[in-house]
Design an enzyme around this catalytic site. Sequence first.
Site, PDB file in Angstrom:
ATOM      1  N   LYS A  71       0.837  -1.150  -0.025  1.00 37.91           N
ATOM      2  CA  LYS A  71       0.064  -0.048   0.042  1.00 37.91           C
ATOM      3  C   LYS A  71       0.675   1.228  -0.024  1.00 37.91           C
ATOM      4  O   LYS A  71       0.384   2.325  -0.634  1.00 37.91           O
ATOM      5  CB  LYS A  71      -1.040  -0.031   1.119  1.00 37.91           C
ATOM      6  CG  LYS A  71      -2.079  -0.883   1.153  1.00 37.91           C
ATOM      7  CD  LYS A  71      -3.134  -0.787   2.253  1.00 37.91           C
ATOM      8  CE  LYS A  71      -4.316  -1.517   2.211  1.00 37.91           C
ATOM      9  NZ  LYS A  71      -5.392  -1.720   3.242  1.00 37.91           N
TER      10      LYS A  71
ATOM     11  N   ASP B 116      -9.927   3.229   2.311  1.00 38.48           N
ATOM     12  CA  ASP B 116     -10.245   2.401   3.303  1.00 38.48           C
ATOM     13  C   ASP B 116     -10.855   3.575   4.413  1.00 38.48           C
ATOM     14  O   ASP B 116     -12.089   3.139   5.200  1.00 38.48           O
ATOM     15  CB  ASP B 116      -8.911   2.058   4.002  1.00 38.48           C
ATOM     16  CG  ASP B 116      -8.388   0.744   3.252  1.00 38.48           C
ATOM     17  OD1 ASP B 116      -8.907   0.019   2.542  1.00 38.48           O
ATOM     18  OD2 ASP B 116      -7.118   0.600   3.142  1.00 38.48           O
TER      19      ASP B 116
END
Length: 288
Positions: A78, A114
């Site tokens: 990420k 997220d």
Amino acid sequence: MSKTHYNVNGLGGDILLGVMGDPIAHSKSPVMHMAALQALGIPGAYVPLHIVPERLAEAVQAVRVLGFRGVNVTIPHKVAVMPYLDKLDASALSVGAVNTIVNDSGVLTGYNTDGIGYVRSLKSELAPDLNGARIVVLGAGGAARGIVTALLQERPEQIVIANRTKDKAEELAEACRSAVTVTGIALEQAAEAVSQADIIINTTSVGMAPHLDGMPLEPSLLRPGQIVSDLIYNPLNTRLLKEAERIGCRIHGGLGMFVYQGAYALEYWTGQAAPVDIMRQAILDCLG
Ligand code: ATR
């Protein structure tokens, strides 16, 4: 809808999507997104892509070459993926991590869905208005950073970040300083903040399978009516949530965050509203 609507390299064809991670076999994203594509009547595929860290740069280039419309990015890529992208959305910049890449004719943009996925789940399932709320966030890692960043947009009264390692809580609070009061404290000193909070959110891994007995917090600190939220979705109801429910708290599990981070990604790729109920059910069916 035209089949070439999602064509990203001039060659036509169905929409290609995937998720890059290491490991990746356990990921529920393919099942969730395949159900969504089917429900929307969009021909295409969403596939698991096992990418080891040494080959991440080539994998990102392959997204362009193969004409993928987009990919999700998961652990451990990420942060590492960011230098290989052409643009970073504000969400990715403020969180410092990317979980979604959109390919516009070879130009790759990184997003982070997220935190906003978590907040959309919390609001749609339990707390439509977070304005003025007093929030305690347990943990100060990557997940906490994304969630605090997204929560700040909702203008709560205050956010207290309580972490086992106090320094990390203070650092994150400092990095998130805004019109909202954000404070970092040690987890062991969180009793007062927890008792005064409207919402308590666990972002640590404590209580995740296979360590089902773990709890990040002594449940006797909780009061009836508080919202207790746990990012963990394996198990669907952690021990913390079970204890909180017994006390009379309103509980919110981590499945919604997973569904809504995927919903935002799908909406960026297709421009269509994500069928969230179908996506959630696909995971529940898969979890048995
Ligand atoms: P993520 O990206 O999932 O947030 P992370 O960045 O590794 O993962 O952060 C994990 C968080 O869980 C940290 O806040 C960590 O606390 P420390 O900063 O003190 O390491 C917290 N955590 C992990 N195990 C814990 C435990 N047994 N008790 C309390 N907190 C724990």
